[in-house]
Design an enzyme around this catalytic site. Structure first.
Site, PDB file in Angstrom:
ATOM      1  N   ASP A  99      14.599 -35.410  15.337  1.00 43.74           N
ATOM      2  CA  ASP A  99      15.468 -36.354  14.651  1.00 43.74           C
ATOM      3  C   ASP A  99      16.671 -35.594  14.102  1.00 43.74           C
ATOM      4  OD1 ASP A  99      15.956 -39.024  13.726  1.00 43.74           O
ATOM      5  OD2 ASP A  99      13.799 -39.228  13.438  1.00 43.74           O
ATOM      6  N   ASP A 195      19.871 -40.249  13.964  1.00 50.04           N
ATOM      7  CA  ASP A 195      19.746 -41.256  12.917  1.00 50.04           C
ATOM      8  C   ASP A 195      21.110 -41.834  12.547  1.00 50.04           C
ATOM      9  OD1 ASP A 195      17.967 -42.469  10.789  1.00 50.04           O
ATOM     10  OD2 ASP A 195      19.447 -41.458   9.514  1.00 50.04           O
ATOM     11  N   GLU A 250      20.794 -44.025  17.091  1.00 51.70           N
ATOM     12  CA  GLU A 250      20.448 -45.251  16.386  1.00 51.70           C
ATOM     13  C   GLU A 250      21.737 -46.043  16.193  1.00 51.70           C
ATOM     14  OE1 GLU A 250      17.848 -46.671  12.509  1.00 51.70           O
ATOM     15  OE2 GLU A 250      18.939 -44.769  12.427  1.00 51.70           O
ATOM     16  N   HIS A 324       9.139 -46.245  13.119  1.00 49.11           N
ATOM     17  CA  HIS A 324       8.848 -45.976  11.718  1.00 49.11           C
ATOM     18  C   HIS A 324       9.606 -46.902  10.773  1.00 49.11           C
ATOM     19  CE1 HIS A 324      12.585 -43.991  12.549  1.00 49.11           C
ATOM     20  NE2 HIS A 324      12.797 -43.790  11.251  1.00 49.11           N
ATOM     21  N   ASP A 325      10.586 -47.647  11.296  1.00 49.73           N
ATOM     22  CA  ASP A 325      11.365 -48.576  10.471  1.00 49.73           C
ATOM     23  C   ASP A 325      10.989 -50.031  10.714  1.00 49.73           C
ATOM     24  OD1 ASP A 325      12.887 -46.705   9.099  1.00 49.73           O
ATOM     25  OD2 ASP A 325      14.467 -46.661  10.618  1.00 49.73           O
TER      26      ASP A 325
END
Length: 834
Positions: A99, A195, A250, A324-325
């Site tokens: 990430d 991210d 993202e 994870h979100d």
């Protein structure tokens, strides 16, 4: 067709380190825990891992607030632990992507500490400072600006106040980011998930946003900003282009046209973007908008259609339902009211999203059908966003019950609870109290329980991953949505070079009429209905222009006047009689008594018997006789290869499944290697039948280098390609193997049906009992063994095959029937075969 790339053909497994496995008993998952369980990811079929942040962090936003990009968070271990993880993953053929969080840092990062110390220090403008703030709201609630006493200014934080935004207008900031990217690239990682990367360029006017509750909407001025493509092209030039990386950004607020700009190969920016339109559909968007909108399948399908058609041939999609979100997909989209509906709907959802065009992502636990977690109170939530949302909801008059209900449906903590390995204490995650509560279903939904259940969601995902990997069409083929307005059925086609797959999913409890062409290659029901889709039924149908070819047909092509067929003796004899052939018969049967019976039947049919092979598994005794040759041996244990003088074996011997036989008796690897050398040099045939702990990569390479015919199944395919250093999978990987090693034939068996590359063409072939008349042989090992031996030797008198599989079934239109069955005999006579 799209340009081939490993990151298009792979499958990504996302691991949240804090919740995967605790190796040291502190209640927190760690890097060593991931390393211990890499084989699980490999067995699942995934070949890429996306690792959520494991960098040093005060953990305000679960690791997305980074204080040192070149160190590992103490909770997770050390840099040496990471190096071991990377080394083992690569040894298993698994790539690792990290990430990359560079829209912001932690306020405890040395860059921010220095920047906030004064207005004239060396890093004074590394962050976004203003004397006056605008009305922007932060994504986690509250104002996006925080006052700093030392500087006497506000700094921008798009998320938590402990996550100050970097100033990407500063070239030195960008250079520092590219340098840390190169640091990890030189370590050997395989790419980055970036991210909120589309937020790094801000509108430098910083205008007020349209009011949305108490604060202005910043997204028009922070998402897809004015210099974003300039920055990403520079990033690609300075870091990405130097490595063979997967890069996925993202894409907050990214539309199809934006994503095309990010991912078009000629733009040299990123490989793919995580879009959110399908995830935000019919979902409460944030704490400022809790109006729940209804879900309709036609509206949901149109989103996929837009993205699939919009990027086809120009960009590349990401395929995901969880991360994870996000919440657990089976709780959001499926039906968890009963055990059966939970299992069926989880599988149906998997089929629905997984086989579109794009790279599929699986979030840990999704493959088990993990559900949302029932947190009893706000004190059990760990996510900063959930706690902020709770406070806002209560301040606006929501009851505690309503607020908890909405958090249960939307909180990111639903996906962050520990992974469930077994039904024991804490689901096998940790001996200590976990950092966040366990999911309430861990005793029922866990790896151990599902691994041993053939009908489990886990084992279904394995089949689904293998199916996608086997087909260029399911990777690169075009997408066409069918039945667009249907409110229950999600149906689409994937097509490429004349091959077509239809993916049909009933996303409801209603049984619906549905007729189709093609054969079912995957289904979440045991039986197949040709006229309907039942409750949460999903099936994948295949139509192709690939010829259907039996082993016998190839033999007849090679030896038109004399052929030997493998399989059950009665089936072989009947088939050869019907075709008017008179040839050699070789049979492997379960006992001496059956062997004698086979001899009698063959003799009665008037066929020439050149030799018979018998294995007496029932009596524990085997007699191998090569007719007309001085090569008679008798020994008590057919598996004891150490007891056979290799120099005295018949001159031409091909040992089918010799690896399995040898293992049963603990034969040494050295002896097996000598057998392997003799087999591959004599017959140029290599029947893999590998157990990785028994065959080394060196042995596999030697066998294939000496062979021109290769037989393997889909599990062995991975082992062979890894041993030979071939990274691609599916037909492309096999074709590379076929060309590189100058093979004449590859047979890939996959359950009831396989594929075969012969004379530079791919064919479909029957491998095990399937309802196809005229199939020669019932056991794929025997049929393949005869095929390989006779094609390569061209001399039946010098061929002997020892089979470990017992061919006791014949294949007819009625299905598989025992060979010595009176009903079968009558059937063969009535149909004219006998």
């Amino acid at each position: 067709m799209q340009e081939r790339q490993w990151w298009k053909e792979g499958c990504v497994y996302q691991i949240y380190p804090r919740s995967f496995f605790d190796s040291n008993g502190d209640g927190i998952g760690d890097l060593r825990g991931i390393t211990e369980h890499l084989e699980y990811v490999k067995e699942l079929g995934c070949d890429i891992i996306w690792l959520n942040p494991c960098y040093k962090s005060p953990n305000d936003d679960n690791g997305y607030d980074i204080s040192d990009y070149r160190a590992i968070m103490d909770d997770f271990g050390t840099m040496e632990d990471f190096d071991r993880l990377l080394e083992k993953a690569h040894g298993l053929g698994i790539r690792i992507i990290m990430d990359l969080v560079v829209n912001h840092t932690s306020d405890e990062h040395e860059w921010f500490i220095e920047s906030s110390s004064s207005r004239d220090n060396d890093r004074a403008d590394w962050y976004i400072w203003r004397d006056e703030k605008n009305n922007w709201g932060a994504c986690f609630g509250g104002s996006a600006w925080e006052w700093n006493e030392k500087r006497g200014q506000y700094y921008l934080h798009s998320f938590s106040k402990k996550q100050p935004d970097l100033n990407w207008e500063n070239v030195r900031v960008r250079e520092a980011v590219y340098d840390l990217m190169r640091y990890w690239g030189d370590k050997g990682i395989d790419g980055f998930r970036m991210d909120v990367i589309t937020m790094i360029s801000k509108d430098q006017r910083f205008p007020d946003g349209v009011m949305n509750g108490e604060y202005g909407d910043a997204s028009p001025y922070t998402n897809n900003g004015p210099r974003i493509h300039e920055f990403l092209k520079e990033m690609n030039r300075e870091a990405i282009s130097r490595y063979d990386w997967l890069t996925v950004g993202e894409g907050a607020g990214a539309r199809v046209e934006d994503t095309l700009s990010y991912t078009a190969p000629e733009n040299r920016e990123l490989n793919m973007i995580f879009s959110f339109e399908h995830m935000n559909y019919a979902k409460p968007a944030c704490e400022n908008n809790w109006d729940e909108t209804p879900f309709t399948l036609p509206g949901y399908k149109q989103i996929y259609k837009k993205w699939q058609e919009g990027l086809d041939g120009r960009g590349w999609n990401t395929l995901y339902l969880e991360n994870h979100d996000q919440v657990r997909s089976v709780s959001r989209y499926g039906n968890t009211s009963t055990e059966e509906l939970w299992k069926k709907s989880a599988k149906a959802l998997a089929v629905m999203y997984f086989l579109m065009q794009g790279t599929p992502y699986i979030y840990m636990g999704q493959e088990l059908g993990m559900t949302n977690t029932l947190f009893a109170d706000i004190s059990e939530y760990r996510d900063i966003a959930a706690r902020n949302d709770w406070n806002v909801m209560l301040s606006r008059g929501k009851s505690r019950e309503d607020a908890l209900r909405l958090l249960h449906a939307t909180s990111r903590d639903n996906s962050r609870t520990p992974f469930c390995w077994n039904g024991g204490k804490n689901g096998g995650f940790s001996e200590a109290e976990p950092w966040i509560r366990m999911n309430q279903d861990y005793e029922r939904i866990n790896v151990e329980a599902e691994k041993n259940d053939p009908d489990s969601i886990l084992n279904f995902y394995k089949k689904l991953i293998a199916l996608r990997r086997s087909s260029d069409t399911l990777i690169y083929g075009s997408f066409r949505l069918l039945m667009e307005e249907d409110e229950d059925l999600f149906v689409y086609e994937r097509t490429l070079d004349g091959e077509k797959y239809t993916v049909a999913v009933n996303m409801s409890e209603n049984e619906r009429e549905f007729s189709h062409a093609g054969r079912t290659v995957l289904s979440n029901y045991d039986d197949d209905s040709a006229t309907s889709l039942r409750s949460w039924e999903a099936k994948v149908l295949k139509e192709d222009n690939m010829d259907f070819l039996t082993f016998g047909e190839i033999l007849f092509d090679v030896f038109p006047d004399k052929a030997t067929l493998g399989g059950a003796p009665l089936n072989v004899a009947g088939h050869m009689t019907r075709l008017g052939l008179n040839g050699a018969i070789l049979s492997a049967v379960g006992s001496d008594e059956l062997g004698e019976r086979a001899l009698k039947e063959i003799s009665e049919l008037g066929l020439t018997t050149e030799y018979i092979s018998k294995l007496g598994y029932e009596t524990g005794k085997a007699l191998i006789t090569l007719k007309g040759k001085n090569a008679d041996y008798e020994f008590n244990d057919p598996c004891a290869w150490d007891n056979i003088p290799l120099v005295n074996l018949p001159e031409k011997v091909s040992l089918i499944y010799y690896g399995t036989l040898a293992q049963r008796n603990g034969t040494s690897a050295a002896t097996l290697r000598e057998v392997l050398k003799r087999v591959s040099s004599d017959h140029r045939f290599f029947d893999v039948n590998i157990r990785k702990h028994f065959y080394t990569d060196e042995i596999i390479r030697e066998g294939i280098e000496n062979a021109t015919i290769l037989k393997l199944n889909d599990e062995e395919e991975d082992i062979v390609l890894d041993a030979l250093g071939i990274k691609t999978r599916g037909y492309r990987g096999l074709e590379e193997l076929y060309r590189t090693y100058s093979l004449d034939l590859i047979l890939l068996t996959k359950g009831k049906e396989g594929t075969m590359c012969y004379k530079d063409r791919w064919y479909r072939v029957p491998c095990a009992p399937v309802p196809v008349v005229d199939t020669v042989g019932a056991g794929d090992s025997l049929s393949a063994g005869f095929l390989a031996t006779y094609i390569k030797t061209g001399n039946l008198e010098k061929a002997l095959i020892i089979g470990s599989h017992i061919a006791d079934y014949v294949v007819t239109q009625r299905g598989a029937i025992p060979v010595y069955d009176e009903e079968l005999t009558n059937y063969l006579k009535n149909t004219g075969i006998l």
